[in-house]
Design an enzyme around this catalytic site. Structure first.
Site, mmCIF file in Angstrom:
data_model
loop_
_atom_site.group_PDB
_atom_site.id
_atom_site.type_symbol
_atom_site.label_atom_id
_atom_site.label_comp_id
_atom_site.label_asym_id
_atom_site.label_seq_id
_atom_site.Cartn_x
_atom_site.Cartn_y
_atom_site.Cartn_z
ATOM 1 N N GLU A 123 10.754 0.347 10.683
ATOM 2 C CA GLU A 123 9.513 1.135 10.592
ATOM 3 C C GLU A 123 9.217 1.819 11.912
ATOM 4 O O GLU A 123 8.891 3.001 11.956
ATOM 5 C CB GLU A 123 8.339 0.229 10.200
ATOM 6 C CG GLU A 123 8.377 -0.254 8.769
ATOM 7 C CD GLU A 123 7.294 -1.270 8.482
ATOM 8 O OE1 GLU A 123 6.822 -1.943 9.419
ATOM 9 O OE2 GLU A 123 6.910 -1.379 7.307
ATOM 10 N N THR B 106 0.845 -1.210 0.000
ATOM 11 C CA THR B 106 0.000 0.000 0.000
ATOM 12 C C THR B 106 0.871 1.247 0.000
ATOM 13 O O THR B 106 0.686 2.162 -0.813
ATOM 14 C CB THR B 106 -0.944 0.015 1.221
ATOM 15 O OG1 THR B 106 -1.583 -1.257 1.327
ATOM 16 C CG2 THR B 106 -1.977 1.119 1.113
ATOM 17 N N GLY C 293 5.573 -7.455 6.499
ATOM 18 C CA GLY C 293 6.707 -7.475 5.581
ATOM 19 C C GLY C 293 8.038 -7.644 6.291
ATOM 20 O O GLY C 293 9.095 -7.431 5.707
HETATM 21 O O1 DER Z 1 5.365 -4.908 7.068
HETATM 22 C C1 DER Z 1 4.623 -3.929 7.309
HETATM 23 O O2 DER Z 1 4.513 -3.427 8.453
HETATM 24 C C2 DER Z 1 3.758 -3.421 6.205
HETATM 25 O O3 DER Z 1 3.471 -2.064 6.397
HETATM 26 C C3 DER Z 1 2.500 -4.249 6.219
HETATM 27 O O4 DER Z 1 2.057 -4.307 7.501
HETATM 28 C C4 DER Z 1 1.408 -3.688 5.331
HETATM 29 O O5 DER Z 1 1.648 -4.183 4.101
HETATM 30 P P1 DER Z 1 0.516 -4.116 2.940
HETATM 31 O O6 DER Z 1 0.225 -2.651 2.743
HETATM 32 O O7 DER Z 1 1.207 -4.751 1.775
HETATM 33 O O8 DER Z 1 -0.664 -4.885 3.443
#
Ligand code: DER
Length: 229
Positions: free
Chosen positions: A107, A31, A101
């Site tokens: 993050e 996303t 991920g």
């Molecule tokens: O790894 C992460 O924290 C990503 O932000 C995940 O949580 C969201 O990934 P997506 O947008 O592909 O669902």
């Protein structure tokens, strides 16, 4: 398809909130990838100027370079104005589970430093209670994964080592560590669980983001049209 449309809409909505001369935390996942793409588009059109990105993963770094977003590192800058990132679950208090991920360690550093942390999700990520649809990721140093699994079981969690899909053996993070995904029956106090998990010797970081989110943008399909709220 609808999911891709929702992700594109919410990624664009987040990218549109970035002002020129901002330092931008660039999140990880499919996303946020759209937010990074739309930031690149805004730079190319000249409508947005002089932004610098701080990537939260190798994936974010490669995407930022692909879309022409200049990058920096945390030892060079003294602030992050806005961070855009995804999530695997969002509860009514805007607490998150992240780490789908396996990027939650960097993050959490970037997202919590940002003056404004914006989460971009499609409506499937909204839950009443954290842990109802997604396990809590825990990054662990390899030499300690066995005692950490045992310590998590003592907490009432059901841990499992995250195995690679196109890679034999366990997933390896950008830091060279492993990830344990933990199923908890019910997470009544995410703030307490986040501290407890991070206090287990050998644990580097977990995917509970408590009291960190400033705004959640939700992509959804309304009357057959993608919309953002
Ligand atoms: O790894 C992460 O924290 C990503 O932000 C995940 O949580 C969201 O990934 P997506 O947008 O592909 O669902």
């Amino acid at each position: 398809d609808a999911s891709k449309l929702m992700k594109q809409q919410v990624g664009k909505a987040a990218a549109d909130r970035v002002q020129s001369s901002s330092i931008v935390g660039l999140g990880t996942g499919s996303t946020t990838a759209y937010a990074i793409q739309f930031l690149g588009d805004r730079l190319k059109s000249g409508e947005l100027k002089d932004i610098i990105g701080v990537p939260t993963s190798f994936q974010a770094e490669v995407l930022a370079r692909e879309y022409g977003i200049p990058l920096t590192t945390l030892d060079v800058i003294d602030r992050i104005d806005i961070a855009i990132d995804g999530a695997d679950e969002v509860d009514p208090q805007l607490n998150l589970i992240k780490g789908g991920g396996a990027a939650h360690t960097r993050e959490k550093v970037v997202d919590t430093l940002a003056a404004e942390f914006i989460v971009v999700v499609d409506s499937s990520k909204l839950v009443d209670k954290l842990g109802s649809t997604f396990k809590v990721p825990v990054e662990v140093i390899p030499m300690a994964y066995a005692p950490v699994m045992r310590a998590i079981e003592k907490l009432g969690g059901k841990p499992e080592l995250r195995m690679g899909v196109k890679k034999a053996g366990p997933v390896v993070t950008d830091q060279g560590n492993m990830v344990i995904d933990v199923k908890f029956d019910s997470i009544d106090n995410p703030a307490e669980l986040e501290k407890t998990l991070n206090n287990i010797p050998g644990v580097l970081e977990n995917g509970l983001f408590v009291n960190t989110t400033n705004l959640v943008l939700v992509g959804e399909i309304k009357d057959g049209q993608p919309s953002v709220r």
